[in-house]
Design a protein around this motif. Sequence first.
Motif, PDB file in Angstrom:
ATOM      1  N   GLY A  99       0.775  -1.258   0.060  1.00  0.00           N
ATOM      2  CA  GLY A  99       0.062   0.155   0.082  1.00  0.00           C
ATOM      3  C   GLY A  99       0.981   1.220   0.022  1.00  0.00           C
ATOM      4  N   GLU A 100       2.217   1.090  -0.226  1.00  0.00           N
ATOM      5  CA  GLU A 100       3.146   2.460  -0.119  1.00  0.00           C
ATOM      6  C   GLU A 100       3.856   2.272  -1.324  1.00  0.00           C
ATOM      7  OE1 GLU A 100       5.479   1.721   3.478  1.00  0.00           O
ATOM      8  OE2 GLU A 100       3.662   2.571   4.983  1.00  0.00           O
ATOM      9  N   SER A 101       4.632   3.516  -1.546  1.00  0.00           N
ATOM     10  CA  SER A 101       5.341   3.586  -2.821  1.00  0.00           C
ATOM     11  C   SER A 101       6.374   4.523  -2.272  1.00  0.00           C
ATOM     12  CB  SER A 101       4.456   4.351  -4.077  1.00  0.00           C
ATOM     13  OG  SER A 101       3.381   3.514  -4.399  1.00  0.00           O
ATOM     14  N   LEU A 102       7.740   4.030  -3.106  1.00  0.00           N
ATOM     15  CA  LEU A 102       8.882   5.127  -2.753  1.00  0.00           C
ATOM     16  C   LEU A 102       9.085   5.922  -3.777  1.00  0.00           C
ATOM     17  CD1 LEU A 102      11.123   4.896  -0.710  1.00  0.00           C
ATOM     18  CD2 LEU A 102      12.421   3.121  -2.175  1.00  0.00           C
ATOM     19  N   VAL A 103       9.250   7.067  -3.440  1.00  0.00           N
ATOM     20  CA  VAL A 103       9.562   8.295  -4.342  1.00  0.00           C
ATOM     21  C   VAL A 103      10.794   8.995  -4.172  1.00  0.00           C
ATOM     22  CG1 VAL A 103       8.674  10.499  -5.399  1.00  0.00           C
ATOM     23  CG2 VAL A 103       7.017   8.577  -4.810  1.00  0.00           C
ATOM     24  N   GLY A 104      11.632   9.354  -4.973  1.00  0.00           N
ATOM     25  CA  GLY A 104      12.872   9.766  -4.882  1.00  0.00           C
ATOM     26  C   GLY A 104      12.910  11.366  -5.242  1.00  0.00           C
ATOM     27  N   ILE A 105      13.326  12.153  -4.252  1.00  0.00           N
ATOM     28  CA  ILE A 105      13.179  13.682  -4.518  1.00  0.00           C
ATOM     29  C   ILE A 105      14.577  14.219  -4.373  1.00  0.00           C
ATOM     30  CG2 ILE A 105      12.112  15.763  -3.732  1.00  0.00           C
ATOM     31  CD1 ILE A 105       9.832  14.219  -2.323  1.00  0.00           C
ATOM     32  N   SER A 106      14.775  15.113  -5.468  1.00  0.00           N
ATOM     33  CA  SER A 106      16.181  15.759  -5.681  1.00  0.00           C
ATOM     34  C   SER A 106      15.774  17.064  -5.133  1.00  0.00           C
ATOM     35  CB  SER A 106      16.708  15.697  -7.044  1.00  0.00           C
ATOM     36  OG  SER A 106      17.890  16.159  -7.163  1.00  0.00           O
ATOM     37  N   LEU A 107      16.635  17.427  -4.021  1.00  0.00           N
ATOM     38  CA  LEU A 107      16.612  18.871  -3.427  1.00  0.00           C
ATOM     39  C   LEU A 107      17.945  19.491  -3.318  1.00  0.00           C
ATOM     40  CD1 LEU A 107      14.489  17.525  -0.594  1.00  0.00           C
ATOM     41  CD2 LEU A 107      13.623  18.710  -2.479  1.00  0.00           C
ATOM     42  N   THR A 108      17.850  20.785  -3.510  1.00  0.00           N
ATOM     43  CA  THR A 108      18.933  21.761  -3.311  1.00  0.00           C
ATOM     44  C   THR A 108      19.083  22.075  -1.871  1.00  0.00           C
ATOM     45  OG1 THR A 108      17.771  23.759  -3.672  1.00  0.00           O
ATOM     46  CG2 THR A 108      18.734  22.636  -5.514  1.00  0.00           C
ATOM     47  N   PRO A 109      20.278  22.508  -1.225  1.00  0.00           N
ATOM     48  CA  PRO A 109      20.321  22.836   0.086  1.00  0.00           C
ATOM     49  C   PRO A 109      19.294  23.886   0.619  1.00  0.00           C
ATOM     50  CG  PRO A 109      22.576  22.800  -0.965  1.00  0.00           C
ATOM     51  CD  PRO A 109      21.633  22.880  -2.303  1.00  0.00           C
ATOM     52  N   GLY A 110      18.681  24.738  -0.535  1.00  0.00           N
ATOM     53  CA  GLY A 110      17.850  25.648   0.028  1.00  0.00           C
ATOM     54  C   GLY A 110      16.270  25.124   0.121  1.00  0.00           C
ATOM     55  N   GLN A 111      16.249  23.761  -0.386  1.00  0.00           N
ATOM     56  CA  GLN A 111      14.923  23.182  -0.436  1.00  0.00           C
ATOM     57  C   GLN A 111      14.757  22.181   0.573  1.00  0.00           C
ATOM     58  OE1 GLN A 111      15.719  21.969  -4.576  1.00  0.00           O
ATOM     59  NE2 GLN A 111      13.229  22.639  -5.034  1.00  0.00           N
ATOM     60  N   MET A 112      15.668  22.259   1.568  1.00  0.00           N
ATOM     61  CA  MET A 112      15.595  21.443   2.836  1.00  0.00           C
ATOM     62  C   MET A 112      16.323  21.839   3.996  1.00  0.00           C
ATOM     63  SD  MET A 112      18.514  18.501   1.456  1.00  0.00           S
ATOM     64  CE  MET A 112      18.060  17.219   2.909  1.00  0.00           C
ATOM     65  N   PRO A 113      15.767  21.388   5.141  1.00  0.00           N
ATOM     66  CA  PRO A 113      16.668  21.905   6.445  1.00  0.00           C
ATOM     67  C   PRO A 113      17.996  21.511   6.427  1.00  0.00           C
ATOM     68  CG  PRO A 113      15.220  20.063   6.898  1.00  0.00           C
ATOM     69  CD  PRO A 113      14.841  20.123   5.660  1.00  0.00           C
ATOM     70  N   SER A 114      18.966  22.128   7.203  1.00  0.00           N
ATOM     71  CA  SER A 114      20.420  21.759   6.935  1.00  0.00           C
ATOM     72  C   SER A 114      20.434  20.609   8.198  1.00  0.00           C
ATOM     73  CB  SER A 114      21.228  23.166   7.407  1.00  0.00           C
ATOM     74  OG  SER A 114      20.586  23.656   8.814  1.00  0.00           O
ATOM     75  N   GLU A 115      19.414  20.257   8.885  1.00  0.00           N
ATOM     76  CA  GLU A 115      19.535  19.185  10.028  1.00  0.00           C
ATOM     77  C   GLU A 115      19.667  17.939   9.261  1.00  0.00           C
ATOM     78  OE1 GLU A 115      19.368  17.237  13.414  1.00  0.00           O
ATOM     79  OE2 GLU A 115      19.630  19.115  13.137  1.00  0.00           O
ATOM     80  N   GLN A 116      20.606  17.070   9.687  1.00  0.00           N
ATOM     81  CA  GLN A 116      20.831  15.713   8.947  1.00  0.00           C
ATOM     82  C   GLN A 116      19.300  14.846   8.847  1.00  0.00           C
ATOM     83  OE1 GLN A 116      23.326  14.257   7.633  1.00  0.00           O
ATOM     84  NE2 GLN A 116      22.078  12.573   7.039  1.00  0.00           N
ATOM     85  N   LEU A 117      18.928  14.365   7.950  1.00  0.00           N
ATOM     86  CA  LEU A 117      17.926  13.708   7.739  1.00  0.00           C
ATOM     87  C   LEU A 117      18.256  12.231   8.102  1.00  0.00           C
ATOM     88  CD1 LEU A 117      16.121  14.887   4.848  1.00  0.00           C
ATOM     89  CD2 LEU A 117      15.573  15.420   7.160  1.00  0.00           C
ATOM     90  N   TYR A 118      17.205  11.466   8.909  1.00  0.00           N
ATOM     91  CA  TYR A 118      17.718   9.934   8.922  1.00  0.00           C
ATOM     92  C   TYR A 118      16.555   9.081   8.513  1.00  0.00           C
ATOM     93  CZ  TYR A 118      21.408  11.767  12.156  1.00  0.00           C
ATOM     94  OH  TYR A 118      22.283  12.503  12.459  1.00  0.00           O
ATOM     95  N   SER A 119      16.720   7.856   8.293  1.00  0.00           N
ATOM     96  CA  SER A 119      15.579   6.772   8.114  1.00  0.00           C
ATOM     97  C   SER A 119      14.570   6.704   9.141  1.00  0.00           C
ATOM     98  CB  SER A 119      16.104   5.506   7.789  1.00  0.00           C
ATOM     99  OG  SER A 119      15.149   4.705   7.414  1.00  0.00           O
ATOM    100  N   GLY A 120      13.402   6.935   8.876  1.00  0.00           N
ATOM    101  CA  GLY A 120      12.315   6.847   9.736  1.00  0.00           C
ATOM    102  C   GLY A 120      11.592   8.280  10.241  1.00  0.00           C
ATOM    103  N   ASP A 121      12.525   9.555   9.874  1.00  0.00           N
ATOM    104  CA  ASP A 121      12.071  10.781   9.998  1.00  0.00           C
ATOM    105  C   ASP A 121      10.769  10.950   9.096  1.00  0.00           C
ATOM    106  OD1 ASP A 121      14.040  11.676  11.766  1.00  0.00           O
ATOM    107  OD2 ASP A 121      15.176  12.469   9.858  1.00  0.00           O
ATOM    108  N   VAL A 122       9.704  11.956   9.861  1.00  0.00           N
ATOM    109  CA  VAL A 122       8.489  12.236   9.317  1.00  0.00           C
ATOM    110  C   VAL A 122       8.545  13.553   8.592  1.00  0.00           C
ATOM    111  CG1 VAL A 122       5.913  12.559   9.766  1.00  0.00           C
ATOM    112  CG2 VAL A 122       7.087  10.852  10.869  1.00  0.00           C
ATOM    113  N   VAL A 123       8.230  13.626   7.429  1.00  0.00           N
ATOM    114  CA  VAL A 123       8.491  14.877   6.696  1.00  0.00           C
ATOM    115  C   VAL A 123       7.295  15.211   6.049  1.00  0.00           C
ATOM    116  CG1 VAL A 123      11.022  14.601   6.438  1.00  0.00           C
ATOM    117  CG2 VAL A 123       9.604  13.852   4.634  1.00  0.00           C
TER     118      VAL A 123
END
Length: 209
Positions: free
Chosen positions: A117-141
Motif C-alpha cells: 500500500g506504499e510507494s517509494l519516491v525519490g526527490i532531488s533537493l538543493t540545500p535551499g529546499q531542505m533543512p540543514s539538519e541531518q535527515l535519518y531513516s524514519g523521519d516524518v516529513v
Amino acid sequence: MPDLNHTPRPRLRRRRRPWVFALCAALVAAGALGTAFAFTSVNDTQDVLVVSRDVKRGEAIEAGDLAVVRVSVDPALTPVAGSQKAELEGSRAAVDLWAGTLLTKEAVTDSLVPGEGESLVGISLTPGQMPSEQLYSGDVVRIVTTPGDQGEVTEKDPVTVEAVVVGVSRVEETGETVVDVSVPEADAADLAARAATGRVALVLDARER
C-alpha cells in the motif's frame, strides 16, 4: 734483569652506565607487553557473521549468503553473532550487502520497504529546499509545493504530502541531495510529478512522538 720493584697494575673494572640497565629493562617490559597484547587479542576474538556473496537490498537472505568467522571485533561495531546464522535465513537485506563485509544488525530487516500500500519516491533537493539538519531513516516529513517561476503566492494553502524518509544520498556533481520517501500509493504519482518540476521543499516535523 727483571725489575723486581715493578708490580702489575690492577685491572680497571669497566663501569656499566645506568642508561644501559634502563634500556634493557625497557626492552624486557616492551616484550612482555607485546606478548600480553597478542595473548589478549587472540582470546578477545568472537564468532561473527560475514557476507559470503552479494545480496541486493530487499532480497531474502539465504543460508549460503552468510558465513561464520572468528575475528577480533572493534567495540564500536555491532556485528551479528555467528550463533544467529540460522535465525536470519529468510530475513531481508535492509541495504546492499557486499561479499567479505561484516554483517551488522542494522543491515537486516524483517519487512520490505516500501510496504504493502506504499510507494517509494525519490526527490532531488538543493540545500535551499531542505533543512540543514541531518535527515535519518524514519523521519516524518512533509513535501510542500512551492510558488512557480514568477514567485506568485496564492491565498490557498500550499499542497503538502506527508511522507517518511527511507534513505538519503548526496550527489557530489550537483551538490543536491536525493531523499527517498515512502508515501501512500494514492499520493505517489502526484508527488513524483511535483518533484519533477523542482518546485518543492522538504519540511522536517518534530521527532518527538
